[in-house]
Design an enzyme around this catalytic site. Structure first.
Site, PDB file in Angstrom:
ATOM      1  N   SER A 192      18.855  67.943  82.762  1.00  0.00           N
ATOM      2  CA  SER A 192      17.458  67.436  83.035  1.00  0.00           C
ATOM      3  C   SER A 192      17.658  67.137  84.382  1.00  0.00           C
ATOM      4  O   SER A 192      16.668  67.406  85.237  1.00  0.00           O
ATOM      5  CB  SER A 192      17.246  66.026  82.379  1.00  0.00           C
ATOM      6  OG  SER A 192      17.190  66.385  80.855  1.00  0.00           O
ATOM      7  N   LYS A 237      26.006  64.698  73.570  1.00  0.00           N
ATOM      8  CA  LYS A 237      25.445  63.645  74.830  1.00  0.00           C
ATOM      9  C   LYS A 237      24.403  62.784  74.328  1.00  0.00           C
ATOM     10  O   LYS A 237      23.364  63.222  73.912  1.00  0.00           O
ATOM     11  CB  LYS A 237      24.848  64.402  76.035  1.00  0.00           C
ATOM     12  CG  LYS A 237      24.452  63.731  77.226  1.00  0.00           C
ATOM     13  CD  LYS A 237      23.905  64.385  78.342  1.00  0.00           C
ATOM     14  CE  LYS A 237      23.246  63.307  79.205  1.00  0.00           C
ATOM     15  NZ  LYS A 237      22.432  64.020  80.626  1.00  0.00           N
ATOM     16  N   GLY A 242      24.871  59.256  78.356  1.00  0.00           N
ATOM     17  CA  GLY A 242      24.084  59.825  79.542  1.00  0.00           C
ATOM     18  C   GLY A 242      23.436  58.724  80.655  1.00  0.00           C
ATOM     19  O   GLY A 242      22.735  59.256  81.329  1.00  0.00           O
ATOM     20  N   SER A 292      21.593  60.339  75.483  1.00  0.00           N
ATOM     21  CA  SER A 292      20.775  59.692  76.506  1.00  0.00           C
ATOM     22  C   SER A 292      19.569  58.930  76.048  1.00  0.00           C
ATOM     23  O   SER A 292      18.582  58.477  76.805  1.00  0.00           O
ATOM     24  CB  SER A 292      20.024  60.949  77.418  1.00  0.00           C
ATOM     25  OG  SER A 292      20.954  61.434  77.962  1.00  0.00           O
TER      26      SER A 292
END
Length: 297
Positions: free
Chosen positions: A46, A164, A189, A166
């Site tokens: 991202s 991951k 994250g 987030s």
């Protein structure tokens, strides 16, 4: 299974003044980031403006990273809406030197993304991928929740080695650690949660804040591994507010502005994202000063 332990950097993608890929600046940034004891580099996360990259640009970034990465982990974000497109991207990136891929769920047809559909998507991707798969749970951008129950089933696949998370929810992260058990590893994250995440069983993080506070992020992880919880806590107090003010609140524009301030190449985001304005720059400067960060901090 590849060990994911440590700090991974979801690196920013630099663009030139004409909006094209600034590959030489990217290579220079890589040299600086790789001078620290990081576990790996994540291209097209991202923070790297993944949805705004062309396929040939992604290939160029991966090739440049593979040339420098050595024995550390090169992970590439390959999320796409169509399962077949993810599979094709995984094969392409593996051929260019990726060691793992970071894959999100599709979400455009959100109502159709039932747990069984999401499960089948990830299992098909894992079956076909020549490199290990890391699941990507980022509900603020992709509103498809990878619940602990779903994840516990997915990580039974031998080619799914981690997730991951987030979400920014420590309780959810702890539930994912339990769901993964010995089958997969959990990466946090959020730079605001690294210390706490390690305490509840995460093995490390893919941290936007570590792109601008590489030394401090690595110091936190190394101190925690050494049992020096006082130093680890001190480093968390340094990077936590930086994550909040620059990464979480400021976004890509603020991260890139911070890189410029620190002597790396940030530059402008790709349109439609806009560069940081004067107010955002003031916040970035204050956050960097409060964290006592200088070049390569």
């Amino acid at each position: 299974m590849r060990d994911l332990g440590g700090v991974h950097l979801p690196v920013a993608t630099p663009f030139s003044e004409d909006g094209g890929l600034a590959i030489e600046a990217f290579e220079a940034n890589l040299r600086e980031w790789l001078s620290h004891p990081i576990a790996g580099i994540v291209v097209a996360g991202s923070t790297g403006e993944a949805p705004l990259l062309r396929s040939r640009e992604l290939s160029a970034l991966v090739e440049a990273t593979a040339a420098q990465i050595g024995d550390r982990t090169l992970t590439v974000g390959t999320g796409a809406e169509a399962t077949r497109d993810v599979i094709a991207a995984n094969r392409d990136m593996a051929g260019l030197g990726a060691h793992a891929v970071l894959v999100r769920s599709g979400s455009y047809y959100l109502k159709a993304m039932r747990p069984d559909v999401v499960r089948d998507h990830f299992l098909a991707v894992a079956d076909a991928s020549p490199v290990p798969v890391i699941l990507y749970h980022i509900p603020q951008f992709v509103p498809v929740h990878l619940t602990p129950d779903l994840v516990s089933r997915l990580v039974e696949h031998p080619n799914i080695i981690g997730i991951k998370d987030s979400s920014g929810d420590l309780r959810n992260l702890g539930a994912l650690v339990e769901a993964c058990g010995r089958n997969a590893q959990v990466l946090v994250g959020s730079g605001a949660l690294l210390y706490a995440a390690l305490e509840v069983g995460a093995v490390g993080g893919i941290l936007g804040v570590a792109v601008i506070a590489t030394r401090s992020s690595c110091a936190l992880y190394d101190a925690w591994r050494a049992g020096d919880h006082r130093r680890a806590g001190a480093m968390q107090e340094r990077i936590g507010p930086l994550h909040k003010r620059v990464v979480a609140e400021g976004g890509i524009a603020a991260v890139k502005a911070a890189l410029d301030r620190l002597g790396l190449y940030g530059g402008a985001p790709r349109s439609p994202l806009q560069p940081a304005d004067a107010a955002q720059l003031a916040v970035v400067d204050a956050a960097l000063e409060a964290a006592a960060l200088g070049v390569s901090a």
